[in-house]
Design a protein around this motif. Structure first.
Motif, PDB file in Angstrom:
ATOM      1  N   ALA A   1       0.801  14.138   1.889  1.00 31.55           N
ATOM      2  CA  ALA A   1      -0.347  14.191   2.847  1.00 31.55           C
ATOM      3  C   ALA A   1      -1.235  12.893   2.206  1.00 31.55           C
ATOM      4  CB  ALA A   1      -1.035  15.387   2.831  1.00 31.55           C
ATOM      5  N   ILE A   2      -1.457  12.740   0.771  1.00 28.39           N
ATOM      6  CA  ILE A   2      -2.225  11.802   0.286  1.00 28.39           C
ATOM      7  C   ILE A   2      -1.676  10.606   0.568  1.00 28.39           C
ATOM      8  CG2 ILE A   2      -2.911  10.789  -2.082  1.00 28.39           C
ATOM      9  CD1 ILE A   2      -3.094  14.005  -2.955  1.00 28.39           C
ATOM     10  N   LEU A   3      -0.394  10.279   0.283  1.00 28.86           N
ATOM     11  CA  LEU A   3       0.135   8.926   0.455  1.00 28.86           C
ATOM     12  C   LEU A   3       0.058   8.415   1.951  1.00 28.86           C
ATOM     13  CD1 LEU A   3       3.599   9.195  -1.500  1.00 28.86           C
ATOM     14  CD2 LEU A   3       1.662   7.741  -2.004  1.00 28.86           C
ATOM     15  N   LEU A   4       0.282   9.465   2.851  1.00 26.79           N
ATOM     16  CA  LEU A   4       0.302   9.217   4.408  1.00 26.79           C
ATOM     17  C   LEU A   4      -1.166   8.600   4.663  1.00 26.79           C
ATOM     18  CD1 LEU A   4       2.407  11.660   5.917  1.00 26.79           C
ATOM     19  CD2 LEU A   4       3.129   9.294   5.765  1.00 26.79           C
ATOM     20  N   LEU A   5      -2.172   9.219   4.178  1.00 28.22           N
ATOM     21  CA  LEU A   5      -3.668   9.109   4.522  1.00 28.22           C
ATOM     22  C   LEU A   5      -3.917   7.818   3.634  1.00 28.22           C
ATOM     23  CD1 LEU A   5      -5.158  12.651   4.560  1.00 28.22           C
ATOM     24  CD2 LEU A   5      -4.565  11.184   6.584  1.00 28.22           C
ATOM     25  N   LEU A   6      -3.504   7.357   2.618  1.00 24.75           N
ATOM     26  CA  LEU A   6      -3.731   6.325   1.956  1.00 24.75           C
ATOM     27  C   LEU A   6      -3.197   5.185   2.791  1.00 24.75           C
ATOM     28  CD1 LEU A   6      -2.925   7.021  -1.844  1.00 24.75           C
ATOM     29  CD2 LEU A   6      -4.925   6.310  -0.596  1.00 24.75           C
ATOM     30  N   CYS A   7      -2.319   5.218   3.728  1.00 22.53           N
ATOM     31  CA  CYS A   7      -1.849   4.189   4.461  1.00 22.53           C
ATOM     32  C   CYS A   7      -2.792   3.814   5.382  1.00 22.53           C
ATOM     33  CB  CYS A   7      -0.265   4.690   5.178  1.00 22.53           C
ATOM     34  SG  CYS A   7       1.032   5.022   4.135  1.00 22.53           S
ATOM     35  N   LEU A   8      -3.677   4.295   5.594  1.00 22.05           N
ATOM     36  CA  LEU A   8      -4.867   3.879   6.568  1.00 22.05           C
ATOM     37  C   LEU A   8      -5.727   2.809   5.735  1.00 22.05           C
ATOM     38  CD1 LEU A   8      -6.222   7.328   7.599  1.00 22.05           C
ATOM     39  CD2 LEU A   8      -4.632   5.858   8.982  1.00 22.05           C
ATOM     40  N   LEU A   9      -5.338   2.720   4.717  1.00 22.70           N
ATOM     41  CA  LEU A   9      -6.260   1.402   3.912  1.00 22.70           C
ATOM     42  C   LEU A   9      -5.438   0.290   3.986  1.00 22.70           C
ATOM     43  CD1 LEU A   9      -7.539   3.397   0.752  1.00 22.70           C
ATOM     44  CD2 LEU A   9      -8.550   3.237   2.651  1.00 22.70           C
ATOM     45  N   ASP A  10      -5.952  -0.733   3.546  1.00 23.64           N
ATOM     46  CA  ASP A  10      -5.321  -2.120   3.734  1.00 23.64           C
ATOM     47  C   ASP A  10      -4.529  -2.248   2.241  1.00 23.64           C
ATOM     48  OD1 ASP A  10      -4.396  -4.593   4.548  1.00 23.64           O
ATOM     49  OD2 ASP A  10      -5.923  -5.558   3.996  1.00 23.64           O
ATOM     50  N   MET A  11      -3.202  -1.923   2.206  1.00 21.15           N
ATOM     51  CA  MET A  11      -2.505  -1.772   1.175  1.00 21.15           C
ATOM     52  C   MET A  11      -1.091  -2.940   1.170  1.00 21.15           C
ATOM     53  SD  MET A  11      -3.762   0.359  -0.711  1.00 21.15           S
ATOM     54  CE  MET A  11      -3.302   2.099  -1.402  1.00 21.15           C
ATOM     55  N   PRO A  12      -0.724  -3.351  -0.071  1.00 23.51           N
ATOM     56  CA  PRO A  12       0.372  -4.286   0.011  1.00 23.51           C
ATOM     57  C   PRO A  12       1.378  -3.740   0.766  1.00 23.51           C
ATOM     58  CG  PRO A  12      -0.305  -3.694  -2.154  1.00 23.51           C
ATOM     59  CD  PRO A  12      -1.112  -2.850  -1.190  1.00 23.51           C
ATOM     60  N   TYR A  13       2.413  -4.557   1.169  1.00 24.39           N
ATOM     61  CA  TYR A  13       3.705  -4.191   1.788  1.00 24.39           C
ATOM     62  C   TYR A  13       4.280  -3.232   1.080  1.00 24.39           C
ATOM     63  CZ  TYR A  13       7.809  -4.350   5.029  1.00 24.39           C
ATOM     64  OH  TYR A  13       8.902  -3.675   5.734  1.00 24.39           O
ATOM     65  N   GLY A  14       4.605  -3.519  -0.174  1.00 23.63           N
ATOM     66  CA  GLY A  14       5.478  -2.596  -1.222  1.00 23.63           C
ATOM     67  C   GLY A  14       4.929  -1.257  -1.038  1.00 23.63           C
ATOM     68  N   PHE A  15       3.613  -0.980  -0.935  1.00 25.82           N
ATOM     69  CA  PHE A  15       3.285   0.447  -0.874  1.00 25.82           C
ATOM     70  C   PHE A  15       3.665   1.211   0.223  1.00 25.82           C
ATOM     71  CE2 PHE A  15       0.058   3.564   0.662  1.00 25.82           C
ATOM     72  CZ  PHE A  15       0.135   4.381  -0.652  1.00 25.82           C
ATOM     73  N   TYR A  16       3.730   0.461   1.344  1.00 30.75           N
ATOM     74  CA  TYR A  16       4.230   1.142   2.714  1.00 30.75           C
ATOM     75  C   TYR A  16       5.950   1.417   2.625  1.00 30.75           C
ATOM     76  CZ  TYR A  16      -0.269  -0.575   4.655  1.00 30.75           C
ATOM     77  OH  TYR A  16      -1.494  -0.458   4.500  1.00 30.75           O
TER      78      TYR A  16
END
Length: 102
Positions: free
Chosen positions: A13-28
């Motif tokens: 849940a935390i990881l998926l909600l962090l995807c809303l932020l502008d993260m580097p492609y490697g994070f996704y």
């Protein structure tokens, strides 16, 4: 196994909600691998408990998030999916916690 399922659901849940932020492609990419493994474990756990509906849901989510054959939904749709799945994971924790207190 109940405790590890809770940890997996919270982490996903935390990881998926962090995807809303502008993260580097490697994070996704990391989120896709973590989701595949996490939802796979949750699906297996549900099959051990003979909870067919949960097993199908978690198995479907593992396939949706798997990183090998990407499903191109576009950033906006993925954000919606991430929020729905993240909230669903948190809701499942609340529901199972309420049931266990009865």
């Amino acid at each position: 196994m109940k405790n590890s399922g809770t940890i997996i659901k919270i982490a996903l849940a935390i990881l998926l909600l962090l995807c809303l932020l502008d993260m580097p492609y490697g994070f996704y990419q990391l989120v896709r691998f973590a989701s595949l493994i996490g939802f796979g474990i949750l699906a297996y756990s549900a099959s051990e408990k003979v909870s067919k509906t949960e097993m199908i849901i978690y198995g479907g989510l593992a396939l949706l998030f798997q990183p090998f054959f990407k499903i191109a939904l576009g950033r906006e749709i993925w954000n919606i999916v991430d929020v729905i799945v993240g909230i669903g994971l948190i809701a499942s924790l609340i529901i199972s916690n309420t049931k266990s207190q009865r």
